[in-house]
Design an enzyme around this catalytic site. Structure first.
Site, PDB file in Angstrom:
ATOM      1  N   ASP A  66      -2.575   8.729  -2.417  1.00  0.00           N
ATOM      2  CA  ASP A  66      -3.776   9.240  -2.184  1.00  0.00           C
ATOM      3  C   ASP A  66      -4.420  10.094  -1.035  1.00  0.00           C
ATOM      4  O   ASP A  66      -4.161  10.311  -0.003  1.00  0.00           O
ATOM      5  CB  ASP A  66      -4.830   9.389  -3.129  1.00  0.00           C
ATOM      6  CG  ASP A  66      -5.722   7.534  -1.703  1.00  0.00           C
ATOM      7  OD1 ASP A  66      -4.452   7.353  -0.482  1.00  0.00           O
ATOM      8  OD2 ASP A  66      -6.087   7.051  -2.491  1.00  0.00           O
ATOM      9  N   CYS A  99      -7.216 -28.483   8.973  1.00  0.00           N
ATOM     10  CA  CYS A  99      -8.672 -29.198   9.472  1.00  0.00           C
ATOM     11  C   CYS A  99      -8.074 -30.920   9.566  1.00  0.00           C
ATOM     12  O   CYS A  99      -8.655 -31.753   9.448  1.00  0.00           O
ATOM     13  CB  CYS A  99      -9.332 -28.927   8.206  1.00  0.00           C
ATOM     14  SG  CYS A  99     -10.221 -27.214   8.997  1.00  0.00           S
ATOM     15  N   GLN A 146     -11.153   7.283  -5.318  1.00  0.00           N
ATOM     16  CA  GLN A 146     -11.780   7.945  -4.314  1.00  0.00           C
ATOM     17  C   GLN A 146     -13.470   8.716  -4.365  1.00  0.00           C
ATOM     18  O   GLN A 146     -13.843   8.722  -5.972  1.00  0.00           O
ATOM     19  CB  GLN A 146     -10.545   9.038  -3.414  1.00  0.00           C
ATOM     20  CG  GLN A 146      -9.539   8.125  -2.784  1.00  0.00           C
ATOM     21  CD  GLN A 146      -9.878   7.120  -1.862  1.00  0.00           C
ATOM     22  OE1 GLN A 146     -11.220   7.163  -1.015  1.00  0.00           O
ATOM     23  NE2 GLN A 146      -8.362   6.252  -1.163  1.00  0.00           N
ATOM     24  N   GLY A 201     -11.623   3.365  -0.080  1.00  0.00           N
ATOM     25  CA  GLY A 201     -12.639   4.742   0.609  1.00  0.00           C
ATOM     26  C   GLY A 201     -13.164   3.299   1.039  1.00  0.00           C
ATOM     27  O   GLY A 201     -14.382   4.138   1.260  1.00  0.00           O
ATOM     28  N   ASP A 252       0.740  -0.808   0.079  1.00  0.00           N
ATOM     29  CA  ASP A 252      -0.371  -0.230  -0.404  1.00  0.00           C
ATOM     30  C   ASP A 252       0.573   1.113  -0.097  1.00  0.00           C
ATOM     31  O   ASP A 252       1.773   0.907   0.465  1.00  0.00           O
ATOM     32  CB  ASP A 252      -1.000  -0.052   1.162  1.00  0.00           C
ATOM     33  CG  ASP A 252      -0.386  -0.525   2.487  1.00  0.00           C
ATOM     34  OD1 ASP A 252       0.898   0.494   2.579  1.00  0.00           O
ATOM     35  OD2 ASP A 252      -0.303  -0.118   3.921  1.00  0.00           O
ATOM     36  N   SER A 253       0.624   2.433   0.576  1.00  0.00           N
ATOM     37  CA  SER A 253       1.076   3.879  -0.315  1.00  0.00           C
ATOM     38  C   SER A 253       1.572   3.857   1.278  1.00  0.00           C
ATOM     39  O   SER A 253       2.123   4.628   0.968  1.00  0.00           O
ATOM     40  CB  SER A 253      -0.080   4.726  -0.589  1.00  0.00           C
ATOM     41  OG  SER A 253      -1.149   5.052   0.238  1.00  0.00           O
ATOM     42  N   GLY A 254       0.645   3.217   2.547  1.00  0.00           N
ATOM     43  CA  GLY A 254       1.665   4.378   3.822  1.00  0.00           C
ATOM     44  C   GLY A 254       0.311   5.411   3.911  1.00  0.00           C
ATOM     45  O   GLY A 254       0.469   5.914   5.139  1.00  0.00           O
ATOM     46  N   GLY A 255      -0.469   5.589   2.840  1.00  0.00           N
ATOM     47  CA  GLY A 255      -1.404   7.011   3.693  1.00  0.00           C
ATOM     48  C   GLY A 255      -2.245   6.845   4.666  1.00  0.00           C
ATOM     49  O   GLY A 255      -1.746   6.937   5.431  1.00  0.00           O
TER      50      GLY A 255
HETATM   51 ZN   LIG Z   1      -9.963 -26.018   7.248  1.00  0.00          ZN
END
Ligand SMILES: [Zn+2]
Ligand SMILES: [Zn+2]
Lengths: 396, 402
Positions: free
Chosen positions: A148, A311, A191, A218, A94-97
Site C-alpha cells: 500500500d 523462569c 489505511q 497505519g 509484510d509487503s516490504g513497503g
Molecule cells: Zn518466564
C-alpha cells in the site's frame, strides 16, 4: 473475489472480542494471537525448535530484508522460507513497503510504484505492488500483505487522501499479481490514518474485494492513544465478522488486551524481543528492568508461576549479573517475553471460552497498573466501547 | 601406549571439561545445551570473585550455586563443576603476579585486575562448593628462572591453603580420622614451572607430597614451539611417574584439537576445553570425519611425525562467513552428525544467519562444535578401551588435519 487458503471459525464471542481458530496451510492458529517477528528468517537468538516449544504457530518474516538476503529467487529455489529456516508452522510476511519507507531514502511514489534508494549501494530501486506480491509468493508465507501507499500515521489532509485512494487502486494490482491463491492468503491493509471518513472509504472498497482477512494499518506510529483505540474500534465495527483481523505493529501487553477486547485477532510487534535485549522483561505487574540494582540479589524468577523455560531455571539475580556480559541472558529474556505475550493471548482466549473474560480483563488491568494505581483514561474509554465493565479498586 | 581409563564419577577418560561463561555454555540457553549432555563444566572463579554477598544470600535462602547457574534438580547431582583460576576465554591474560606470597591479581569481568588473597579466594570457592577445585596458581611474571621459581613456591603455598580449607583436620588426629576426610570436593594441584625442568620437577614433587586427587598441567601456553610444549608435557608426566595411575591428570589450555592429540599421546586424562566456543565465535564450524571403521588398522605415527603434523596442520573447518561458498549447501555441517544443528538446519541457512549477523547462526555452530568434541572423546575412549589409542591418533591426524 479472492480464493482463500484459510478457514476462520469463531467459536465464541464476548461483546466484540472473539475466540477463534484460524486454519492456515501450515496448521491451526488459535486467536487472538501474538505473532513474534523473525525479520531475517530467525527470531533473534532462538532456534525454530525453541519457538515451537514456546507454543508459537505463526511468526513473521520481513519481505524487504528477505528479498534482499537471501533473495526471493533463492528462497523460491530452495522451497520457500518454511523449508529454509525449518519452520513447520505458519509464516506471515509484510509487503516490504513499511521497511522501505523507514529504512531507505525515499525518492518518489508514483501510480506505478515506489522509487527508493537502495540502502546497500545507493542505486535506484523500484517496488510495484506486483513486485511485492511476487517476492512474497517466492517466500511462500501463509499470509501475505498487500503493498500500500504508506504514509506517516499522523499525516492529514490531501496526502492521506491520495494514499488511501492509491492503496485502493493498488489492491487490485496486488490481487491480480498473486499467483498462489490456493496456498497463500493476501490481506489488504485498511489505511486512512486518523480520519474516520478515509478509513470508511478504505474499508468499503477493500471489503468489496472479499479478501480472506484484513489488516488495520497505519497505527502504532506515535499517535495519541485516544485516537489509536477509536480507529481500531471503528475498523473492527466495520470489518466482516467472519474474517480474521490483524492489527499491524501493535504489541505492548495492555494494547493486546484492549484491542483483543475490541475484536482484533492478530498482532505483531518487535518490541518484546528488542526490549529484552536491553534487559526489560514483561510481567503481569508491568515492565521489569533486570539491570536495576535491586535485582542483584533477587533470587525469584522474572515472574513467579511463569512456565516459560527461563523462569523454570533462572533468577532475576542471575539475569542481572549476566546480561551485560553474555548474550545468553538476552536470549533468555526474549524467550520469557515471547512466552508472556503468547500465553497472555492464550489465557485471554480461554477466558472467552469460559465466559469469564470480563473478570480476566479486570484482573489483568488491576495487576498491570498496580504501580500507577490508576487505569489510563484511554483504556477506560476503550473498555466502555468494548462493553466491558471495569470495576477496579486499588489498595491504598 | 598403555592407557588406563580412570573413572571420575561419571567421567570416562580421555575426557573433557567444557568452559562456560558465568556458568552457562557460550550463547546457549539450557534448552540448547541439555542435549549436549555435558556433565563436567568449568566455572571460572574470576567470574564470581565479587559475588560474596550473592553467595550469602544463596545460603540464607538455602539455594545452591548449581541451581543459581541454571542446573535442574536432577542435574545438580550428575553435573559437576570444575572450578578453575584460569579462563582461556577471557581476552586478557587472566592473571597477574603480585609481590606478596599470598595474593595474585585475577582478571575479572567487573573491570580489570583484582588482587585477591588465597584465603579470600578459597572462601569464595567454598561458597561455590565445586566438585573439583583447582588450586590457585600464579602465572610467572617474567620468562626468567627466578620468576618461575617464585611462581612454583607460591603455587605450592596456595595448594596448602586449599587443603587446609577444603580438608580441615578433625581433632588434629589425621590417622584415625582418615575415613572422615571430606572428599565432596576433589582437590587438583596446579603444576607450574614453565620451561624450567628443575622448577617443574620441584612443583610436581611437592604437589605429590600433599593430599591431592589430581594435577593440572599449567603453563604450556607460553611455550614458543610445539616441541617445547610437548617436552614440558612429557617431562611432567615422567615426573609424575607411577603416581599418575592414581591421580587425575588434566591439561589446562584452550583445548584445541592439537592440544588434545598432544596430551592424549602423552597419557593425559582430561582436558580443559574452550576452543569449540572460540571457533563458533569466529564462525568456524568443525568439519571432522568420524567414520573410523579402519582406525585400528592405521599404522601408528612416531612421536616426531605426530609433532610435525600438529605443527603444520589444522583441523578441517567450514568458514561460515564465506556465504557464497555455502549458500548452495542444503545439508548439515557434516555427514551423519546427530547434533541439533545438523539434524535440523543447513549450511546455507547458517551462512545466511552469519551474513545477517544473527546470533542464531553462532548458536547453531556452537552446538555442532561441542557435539563434534563429544564424538572425538567418545572415539578416544573407545580406542583407549581397545588399547588402540596410537592407531586412532594416527588415523585421526591423517583423516582430519590438513
Ligand atoms: Zn518466564
Ligand atoms: Zn552437527
Amino acid at each position: 473475489s479472492m480464493n482463500k487458503a484459510l478457514k476462520f471459525v469463531v467459536h465464541k464471542t464476548c461483546n466484540k472480542a472473539r475466540a477463534s481458530t484460524l486454519t492456515l496451510p501450515h496448521g491451526d492458529v488459535l486467536t487472538p494471537v501474538y505473532m513474534p517477528v523473525g525479520t531475517k528468517g530467525t527470531i533473534k537468538g532462538l532456534t525454530s525448535q525453541e519457538m515451537e516449544n514456546l507454543g508459537c504457530r505463526l511468526l513473521l518474516g520481513n519481505t524487504y530484508h528477505l528479498a534482499y538476503q537471501p533473495g526471493g529467487n533463492y528462497l523460491e529455489k530452495v522451497g520457500g522460507l518454511h523449508k529454509f529456516m525449518n519452520w513447520k508452522y505458519n509464516i506471515l510476511t509484510d509487503s516490504g513497503g513499511f521497511q522501505m519507507v523507514s529504512l531507505s531514502k525515499l525518492c518518489e511514489i508514483s501510480e506505478e510504484g515506489v522509487k527508493f534508494e537502495s540502502p546497500v549501494d545507493g542505486s535506484e530501486m523500484f517496488l510495484r505492488p506486483e513486485d511485492s506480491v511476487h517476492n512474497q509468493n517466492q517466500i511462500g508465507a501463509d499470509i501475505m500483505m498487500a503493498l500500500d501507499d504508506v504514509v506517516q500515521t499522523t499525516t492529514v489532509g490531501e496526502r492521506m487522501k491520495i494514499a488511501c485512494e492509491r492503496t485502493v487502486r493498488w489492491i487490485d494490482r496486488n490481487i491480480q499479481a498473486h499467483e498462489r491463491k490456493d496456498v497463500q492468503n493476501l490481506y489488504p491493509i485498511v489505511q486512512g490514518g486518523l480520519d474516520f471518513d478515509l478509513r470508511k472509504y478504505c474499508l468499503d472498497e477493500l471489503i468489496k474485494r472479499d479478501a480472506p482477512g484484513y489488516a488495520i494499518g497505519g497505527l502504532a506510529g506515535g499517535e495519541d492513544k485516544q485516537d489509536f483505540w477509536k480507529i481500531v474500534n471503528y475498523c473492527t465495527d466495520h470489518l466482516p465478522k467472519d474474517k480474521p483481523r490483524y492489527l499491524m505493529g501493535v504489541g505492548y501487553p495492555d494494547d493486546l488486551i484492549v484491542c483483543s477486547c475490541l475484536g482484533v485477532d492478530q498482532f505483531d510487534c518487535v518490541f518484546s524481543t528488542r526490549t529484552a535485549r536491553f534487559g526489560t522483561a514483561f510481567t503481569k505487574y508491568g515492565f521489569m528492568r533486570l539491570k536495576n540494582a535491586d535485582k542483584e540479589f533477587d533470587l525469584k524468577p522474572i515472574e513467579e508461576g511463569c512456565e516459560c523455560p527461563t523462569c523454570q531455571r533462572y533468577s532475576r539475580s542471575f539475569l542481572h549479573n549476566t546480561i551485560a556480559k553474555e548474550e545468553t541472558a538476552c536470549h533468555l529474556i526474549s524467550q520469557h517475553n515471547l512466552y508472556f505475550l503468547l500465553n497472555l493471548m492464550k489465557q485471554f482466549r480461554q477466558s472467552i471460552l469460559d465466559d469469564r473474560m470480563e473478570e480476566f480483563v479486570n484482573e489483568f488491568f488491576k495487576n498491570y497498573f498496580s504501580h500507577e494505581k490508576q487505569i489510563p483514561q484511554w483504556i477506560q474509554d476503550a473498555m466502555v466501547a468494548a462493553k466491558i465493565n471495569l470495576n477496579i479498586k486499588f489498595d491504598e | 601406549m598403555a592407557y588406563k581409563p580412570k573413572v571420575l564419577k561419571s567421567l570416562k577418560s580421555p575426557g573433557f571439561f567444557m568452559n562456560t561463561r558465568k556458568g552457562t555454555l557460550y550463547q546457549l540457553t539450557n534448552h540448547n545445551s541439555e542435549p549436549l549432555n555435558l556433565n563436567h563444566l568449568i566455572v571460572s572463579q574470576s567470574d564470581f570473585l565479587h559475588c560474596e554477598k550473592l553467595f550469602e544470600v544463596l545460603k540464607e535462602q538455602n539455594k545452591s550455586f548449581k541451581s543459581y547457574i541454571g542446573f535442574s534438580q536432577e542435574e545438580e547431582s550428575k553435573k559437576f563443576i570444575y572450578l578453575s583460576p584460569i579462563d582461556y576465554y577471557k581476552p586478557q591474560q587472566t592473571m597477574e603476579a603480585t609481590a606478596k606470597a599470598d595474593t595474585v591479581k585475577l582478571y575479572t569481568t567487573r573491570g580489570g585486575y583484582f588482587e585477591v588473597s588465597d584465603e579470600q579466594y578459597y572462601k569464595i570457592s567454598k561458597m561455590i562448593n565445586p566438585d573439583i577445585i583447582v588450586s590457585l596458581t600464579e602465572i610467572p611474571t617474567g620468562k626468567g628462572k627466578k620468576s618461575h621459581k617464585r611462581s612454583v613456591e607460591k603455587t605450592i603455598g596456595f595448594l596448602d591453603k586449599a587443603i587446609s580449607i577444603f580438608r580441615p583436620k578433625v581433632n588434629g588426629n589425621n590417622d584415625q580420622n582418615e575415613n572422615h576426610t571430606d572428599k565432596s570436593t576433589l582437590i587438583f594441584g596446579s603444576i607450574e614451572g614453565g620451561q624450567f625442568d628443575e622448577q617443574r620437577k620441584e612443583c610436581v614433587q611437592k604437589t605429590l607430597e600433599r593430599d591431592i586427587d589430581g594435577v593440572v598441567l599449567h603453563g604450556t601456553e607460553s611455550a614458543e614451539t610445539i616441541e617445547e610444549k610437548a617436552r614440558q608435557i612429557a617431562l611432567t608426566m615422567e615426573y609424575l611417574g607411577e603416581h599418575k595411575e592414581n591421580l587425575y591428570t588434566v591439561y589446562s589450555s584452550k583445548g584445541t584439537i592439537q592440544d588434545i592429540l598432544l596430551g592424549v599421546s602423552n597419557g593425559i586424562d582430561y582436558y580443559e576445553v574452550d576452543y569449540p566456543n572460540q571457533l563458533a565465535h569466529s564462525h568456524q564450524a568443525l568439519n571432522l570425519d568420524f567414520d573410523n571403521k579402519n582406525y585400528a588398522d592405521t599404522q601408528p605415527l612416531s612421536n616426531e611425525e605426530i609433532l610435525n603434523t600438529l605443527k603444520s596442520k589444522q583441523p578441517k573447518t567450514f568458514n561460515m562467513t564465506e556465504y557464497e561458498k555455502h549458500k548452495e549447501s542444503l545439508i548439515g555441517f557434516t555427514d551423519g552428525c546427530q547434533c541439533y544443528a545438523c539434524q535440523n538446519h543447513t549450511q546455507a541457512y547458517v551462512a545466511h544467519l552469519i551474513k545477517c549477523k544473527e546470533l542464531t547462526g553462532t548458536i547453531l555452530i556452537t552446538i555442532h562444535n561441542i557435539h563434534q568434541y563429544n564424538i572425538l572423546f567418545q572415539q578416544l575412549q573407545e580406542a583407549a578401551e581397545n588399547q588402540k589409542l596410537s592407531n586412532y591418533i594416527s588415523w585421526f591426524i591423517k583423516t582430519n588435519l590438513i
